[in-house]
Design a protein around this motif. Structure first.
Motif, PDB file in Angstrom:
ATOM      1  N   LEU A  72       0.824  -1.205   0.000  1.00 22.22           N
ATOM      2  CA  LEU A  72       0.000   0.000   0.000  1.00 22.22           C
ATOM      3  C   LEU A  72       0.860   1.257   0.000  1.00 22.22           C
ATOM      4  O   LEU A  72       0.539   2.246  -0.664  1.00 22.22           O
ATOM      5  CB  LEU A  72      -0.928  -0.017   1.212  1.00 22.22           C
ATOM      6  CG  LEU A  72      -1.934   1.144   1.320  1.00 22.22           C
ATOM      7  CD1 LEU A  72      -2.876   1.139   0.117  1.00 22.22           C
ATOM      8  CD2 LEU A  72      -2.732   1.023   2.626  1.00 22.22           C
ATOM      9  N   ALA A  73       1.963   1.229   0.748  1.00 21.06           N
ATOM     10  CA  ALA A  73       2.867   2.379   0.799  1.00 21.06           C
ATOM     11  C   ALA A  73       3.454   2.662  -0.581  1.00 21.06           C
ATOM     12  O   ALA A  73       3.596   3.825  -0.987  1.00 21.06           O
ATOM     13  CB  ALA A  73       3.980   2.128   1.807  1.00 21.06           C
ATOM     14  N   GLU A  74       3.786   1.592  -1.305  1.00 21.24           N
ATOM     15  CA  GLU A  74       4.318   1.756  -2.658  1.00 21.24           C
ATOM     16  C   GLU A  74       3.269   2.380  -3.583  1.00 21.24           C
ATOM     17  O   GLU A  74       3.573   3.275  -4.380  1.00 21.24           O
ATOM     18  CB  GLU A  74       4.773   0.410  -3.206  1.00 21.24           C
ATOM     19  CG  GLU A  74       5.994  -0.163  -2.488  1.00 21.24           C
ATOM     20  CD  GLU A  74       6.331  -1.565  -2.953  1.00 21.24           C
ATOM     21  OE1 GLU A  74       5.552  -2.121  -3.770  1.00 21.24           O
ATOM     22  OE2 GLU A  74       7.355  -2.119  -2.495  1.00 21.24           O
ATOM     23  N   GLU A  75       2.020   1.900  -3.442  1.00 19.34           N
ATOM     24  CA  GLU A  75       0.942   2.423  -4.284  1.00 19.34           C
ATOM     25  C   GLU A  75       0.660   3.888  -3.980  1.00 19.34           C
ATOM     26  O   GLU A  75       0.343   4.674  -4.881  1.00 19.34           O
ATOM     27  CB  GLU A  75      -0.319   1.589  -4.091  1.00 19.34           C
ATOM     28  CG  GLU A  75      -0.202   0.158  -4.599  1.00 19.34           C
ATOM     29  CD  GLU A  75      -1.408  -0.682  -4.231  1.00 19.34           C
ATOM     30  OE1 GLU A  75      -2.262  -0.189  -3.458  1.00 19.34           O
ATOM     31  OE2 GLU A  75      -1.490  -1.838  -4.697  1.00 19.34           O
ATOM     32  N   GLN A  76       0.760   4.253  -2.701  1.00 18.87           N
ATOM     33  CA  GLN A  76       0.475   5.627  -2.278  1.00 18.87           C
ATOM     34  C   GLN A  76       1.703   6.531  -2.346  1.00 18.87           C
ATOM     35  O   GLN A  76       1.623   7.698  -2.006  1.00 18.87           O
ATOM     36  CB  GLN A  76      -0.088   5.614  -0.847  1.00 18.87           C
ATOM     37  CG  GLN A  76      -1.426   4.907  -0.717  1.00 18.87           C
ATOM     38  CD  GLN A  76      -1.915   4.835   0.719  1.00 18.87           C
ATOM     39  OE1 GLN A  76      -1.130   4.994   1.676  1.00 18.87           O
ATOM     40  NE2 GLN A  76      -3.202   4.586   0.891  1.00 18.87           N
TER      41      GLN A  76
END
Length: 241
Positions: A72-76
């Protein structure tokens, strides 16, 4: 009877000396994981097996949560803060019949701060299983009847001390139910009999996170001992004053 208990305790201590504390570490870029328990627990096959099962389940959950958060951190397009999970069981005392353990669990899942949860486990060597603290008493509710007032009074005094005499109001001024606490007998003088009852309230249980945990102790009394079932009574002694 006391001599038999002492002989059993010596034999049990000898068996424990042959065991080693157990510690399992499984680290990755997303998760720092550790789970450990003392030699006294490692010397009991059924208990050691239980902890290994617990750590496997905890690792699977923590790993999945860490990977999901990392993705999720990568996506955000934000920084990812690695998670950690650290469970540590320690021995608070043991007798020929009982092994008392306390646990401290530290976790961080990427939020504002890490969290801590405390627990207790009482192992009956004769029954070869965990028992509830209240199972030792002749009458249901006897333990709470004999200790509730003293515990709540001591907790209130400690809270007022930490809060410099102020009251917060609401839930954090109430005395938490015993079911929300980690309650463990402890052997303060290491003579093979429990003389203290330790009550641990995890953060958020008796006060806000900033106040941390509340660890309070009450002495084992003759009144408490009289309320315990005879089969467990030799594991306790009144606290020496």
């Amino acid at each position: 009877m006391r001599r038999v208990a002492w002989i059993l305790l010596v034999a049990m201590v000898s068996a424990t000396s042959l065991a080693a504390p157990a510690k399992v570490e499984r680290n990755s870029k997303a998760l720092e994981f550790s789970y450990e328990w003392p030699a006294e627990a490692a010397a009991i096959p059924a208990l050691s097996k239980r902890f290994r099962g617990d750590l496997d389940r905890a690792f699977r959950r923590a790993s999945a949560d860490a990977r999901d958060d990392q993705k999720l951190a990568e996506e955000q397009k934000r920084d990812f803060n690695p998670h950690f999970y650290s469970m540590n069981w320690t021995t608070s005392g043991q007798s020929a019949s009982l092994l008392s353990l306390e646990s401290g669990l530290g976790v961080f899942t990427g939020g504002a701060h890490p969290n801590a949860v405390y627990g207790a486990l009482l192992w009956d060597r004769r029954l070869r299983r965990e028992i509830k603290f209240g199972d030792q008493f002749l009458q249901p509710g006897a333990f709470a009847t004999l200790t509730r007032t003293a515990y709540c009074k001591k907790l209130d005094a400690e809270r007022l001390k930490r809060r410099e005499g102020e009251k917060l109001g609401g839930e954090f001024d109430k005395c938490p139910p015993f079911s929300d606490l980690a309650i463990a007998p402890a052997d303060s003088d290491k003579d093979g009999r429990f003389d203290i009852i330790r009550f641990t309230a995890s953060p958020y249980t008796a006060g806000p996170y900033a106040e941390g945990e509340y660890v309070l102790e009450l002495p084992m009394t003759r009144q408490l001992m009289a309320a315990i079932k005879p089969v467990y009574r030799s594991s306790y002694e009144p606290q020496r004053q």
